[in-house]
Design an enzyme around this catalytic site. Structure first.
Site, PDB file in Angstrom:
ATOM      1  N   GLU A   1       0.821  -1.202   0.000  1.00  0.00           N
ATOM      2  CA  GLU A   1       0.000   0.000   0.000  1.00  0.00           C
ATOM      3  C   GLU A   1       0.854   1.250   0.000  1.00  0.00           C
ATOM      4  O   GLU A   1       1.963   1.267   0.544  1.00  0.00           O
ATOM      5  CB  GLU A   1      -0.926   0.012   1.228  1.00  0.00           C
ATOM      6  CG  GLU A   1      -2.009  -1.055   1.162  1.00  0.00           C
ATOM      7  CD  GLU A   1      -2.898  -1.103   2.388  1.00  0.00           C
ATOM      8  OE1 GLU A   1      -4.066  -1.504   2.245  1.00  0.00           O
ATOM      9  OE2 GLU A   1      -2.429  -0.737   3.490  1.00  0.00           O
TER      10      GLU A   1
ATOM     11  N   CYS B   1       3.350   8.571   1.337  1.00  0.00           N
ATOM     12  CA  CYS B   1       3.938   7.601   2.261  1.00  0.00           C
ATOM     13  C   CYS B   1       4.249   6.345   1.456  1.00  0.00           C
ATOM     14  O   CYS B   1       3.351   5.688   0.925  1.00  0.00           O
ATOM     15  CB  CYS B   1       2.955   7.307   3.391  1.00  0.00           C
ATOM     16  SG  CYS B   1       3.599   6.171   4.636  1.00  0.00           S
TER      17      CYS B   1
ATOM     18  N   CYS C   1       6.747  -6.807   6.922  1.00  0.00           N
ATOM     19  CA  CYS C   1       7.821  -6.235   7.737  1.00  0.00           C
ATOM     20  C   CYS C   1       8.291  -7.272   8.743  1.00  0.00           C
ATOM     21  O   CYS C   1       7.475  -8.005   9.317  1.00  0.00           O
ATOM     22  CB  CYS C   1       7.336  -4.982   8.459  1.00  0.00           C
ATOM     23  SG  CYS C   1       8.632  -4.134   9.409  1.00  0.00           S
TER      24      CYS C   1
ATOM     25  N   CYS D   1       6.674  -4.936  15.395  1.00  0.00           N
ATOM     26  CA  CYS D   1       6.270  -4.009  16.454  1.00  0.00           C
ATOM     27  C   CYS D   1       4.816  -4.304  16.835  1.00  0.00           C
ATOM     28  O   CYS D   1       3.958  -4.477  15.973  1.00  0.00           O
ATOM     29  CB  CYS D   1       6.423  -2.568  15.980  1.00  0.00           C
ATOM     30  SG  CYS D   1       8.147  -2.115  15.606  1.00  0.00           S
TER      31      CYS D   1
ATOM     32  N   CYS E   1       1.702  -2.260  15.348  1.00  0.00           N
ATOM     33  CA  CYS E   1       1.678  -1.980  13.913  1.00  0.00           C
ATOM     34  C   CYS E   1       1.017  -3.117  13.136  1.00  0.00           C
ATOM     35  O   CYS E   1       1.417  -4.282  13.261  1.00  0.00           O
ATOM     36  CB  CYS E   1       3.109  -1.766  13.408  1.00  0.00           C
ATOM     37  SG  CYS E   1       3.232  -1.416  11.648  1.00  0.00           S
TER      38      CYS E   1
ATOM     39  N   CYS F   1      -0.904   6.133  10.405  1.00  0.00           N
ATOM     40  CA  CYS F   1       0.335   5.512  10.882  1.00  0.00           C
ATOM     41  C   CYS F   1       0.053   4.195  11.597  1.00  0.00           C
ATOM     42  O   CYS F   1      -0.757   4.134  12.522  1.00  0.00           O
ATOM     43  CB  CYS F   1       1.041   6.486  11.822  1.00  0.00           C
ATOM     44  SG  CYS F   1       2.605   5.877  12.465  1.00  0.00           S
TER      45      CYS F   1
END
Length: 349
Positions: A90, A108, A115, A119, A122, A340
């Site tokens: 995305e 962004c 990933c 975290c 996230c 975010c």
């Protein structure tokens, strides 16, 4: 077959020379790729048909494909892109306005499929890591964005780029540096380093290389003022001790008037007390920096919650009183999971 968008300018020059073409062809092809946004070699009309045929036998142009578009009530746009192997990523276009009231966009960008950092707050981290993105896939996002908004390169809407999408940029350092070099090329995409920010969770390897390159500003995802809490909410990033990271950042190469940006995501009841603010002020006291405060955006199935508004204000006031430069970053696109920490490369259908 070579995707021409995966070649740096120097590599394209070598490729063109290998085809027996004159050196000036490199500049022509480069501008067709990055300024005129050609999707096929056949579109390069100022190049002879013979040369285009020779090019097409050895190379092609492949953009990511837009498979879904979403627009938030605040004007934020999220594009779901499919890469050549079917992988989904995305990218987000975030609106703002200049002092004169003119619309400007910040994009962004994603740099990995998924990933590896994991975290806990996230959505991207919950996907796990699939692979690194290539230069053509990273910069293909910019080409698509300019196409989407019908950007005029003489007065572009798309002004700023932030590598804060899916993935950890410094774990894809090779393709990141190639992408930044190409972004900075005046004959191509033409972005100044002052309009590009690379965000990292804090990876020791590659940090100095990024700083020495001078190709982008640095943002560090901090999110905790001490090692114990950082290890709890960012377990893989915390493998590099916070004390060691701050020591390195104290001497990070900075241009005139440049600072290291720290990102701090306020999680309700987790890292938002005045004691945390006190520890944070002490942590930042020896680094030339500014602090972006982000209020947590709850995602589906999230274990965290947003802090109360009065808690956010008290946290910020405490830091400002101690001469920390603080910006509360307004989250946009929450209603389409574009804010975010919300990117998860999933389709509504």
């Amino acid at each position: 077959m070579i995707n021409l968008l995966d070649l740096t300018y120097a590599e394209l020059a070598e490729f063109v020379s290998g085809l027996g073409e004159n050196a000036y062809r490199t500049s022509q092809i480069w501008q067709w790729l990055w300024r005129k946004r050609a999707r096929s070699i056949e579109e390069m009309t100022n190049i002879s048909k013979t040369t285009r045929t020779r090019l097409a036998e050895a190379a092609h142009i492949v953009w990511p494909e837009v498979v879904e578009r979403q627009e938030s009530k605040d004007g934020t746009r999220k594009l779901l892109l499919q890469l050549h192997d079917g992988a989904l990523v995305e990218t987000v276009l975030i609106p703002s306005h200049s002092r004169e009231g003119r619309l400007r966009l910040t994009q962004c960008l994603s740099c990995q499929v998924g990933c590896a950092m994991g975290c806990t707050f996230c959505s991207t981290g919950a996907l796990g890591f699939q692979r690194n993105m290539t230069m053509s896939e990273i910069l293909g996002q910019v080409l698509i964005a300019r196409e989407e908004v019908k950007d005029d390169l003489h007065d572009p809407l798309l002004r700023n780029l932030v590598f804060m999408g899916m993935g950890e940029p410094l774990l894809n350092l090779k393709h990141m540096l190639r992408s930044l070099e190409t972004l900075n090329n005046d004959q191509g995409l033409g972005f100044s380093p002052r309009r590009i920010t690379v965000s990292t969770c804090g990876i020791a390897e590659g940090l100095q290389t990024l700083g020495d390159s001078g190709l982008a500003f640095l943002a560090v995802s901090l999110h905790a003022p001490n090692q114990e809490l950082r290890a709890r909410i960012m377990p893989k990033a915390a493998r590099w001790p916070l004390e060691d990271m701050m020591r390195v950042l104290k001497t990070y190469p900075l241009k005139t008037r440049e600072r290291v940006t720290f990102e701090y995501l306020l999680l309700g009841g987790v890292n938002d007390t005045l004691q945390h603010a006190k520890e944070l002020a002490r942590l930042l006291s020896n680094v030339k920096s500014k602090l972006n405060i982000i209020v947590y955006n709850p995602a589906d199935g999230a274990e965290y919650q947003a802090p109360a508004p009065h808690t956010v204000q008290a946290f910020v006031d405490f830091l400002v009183e101690r001469h920390i430069t603080v910006i509360i970053r307004k989250s946009k696109g929450q209603d389409i999971d574009a804010a975010c920490g919300q990117l998860a490369a999933k389709s509504r259908g």
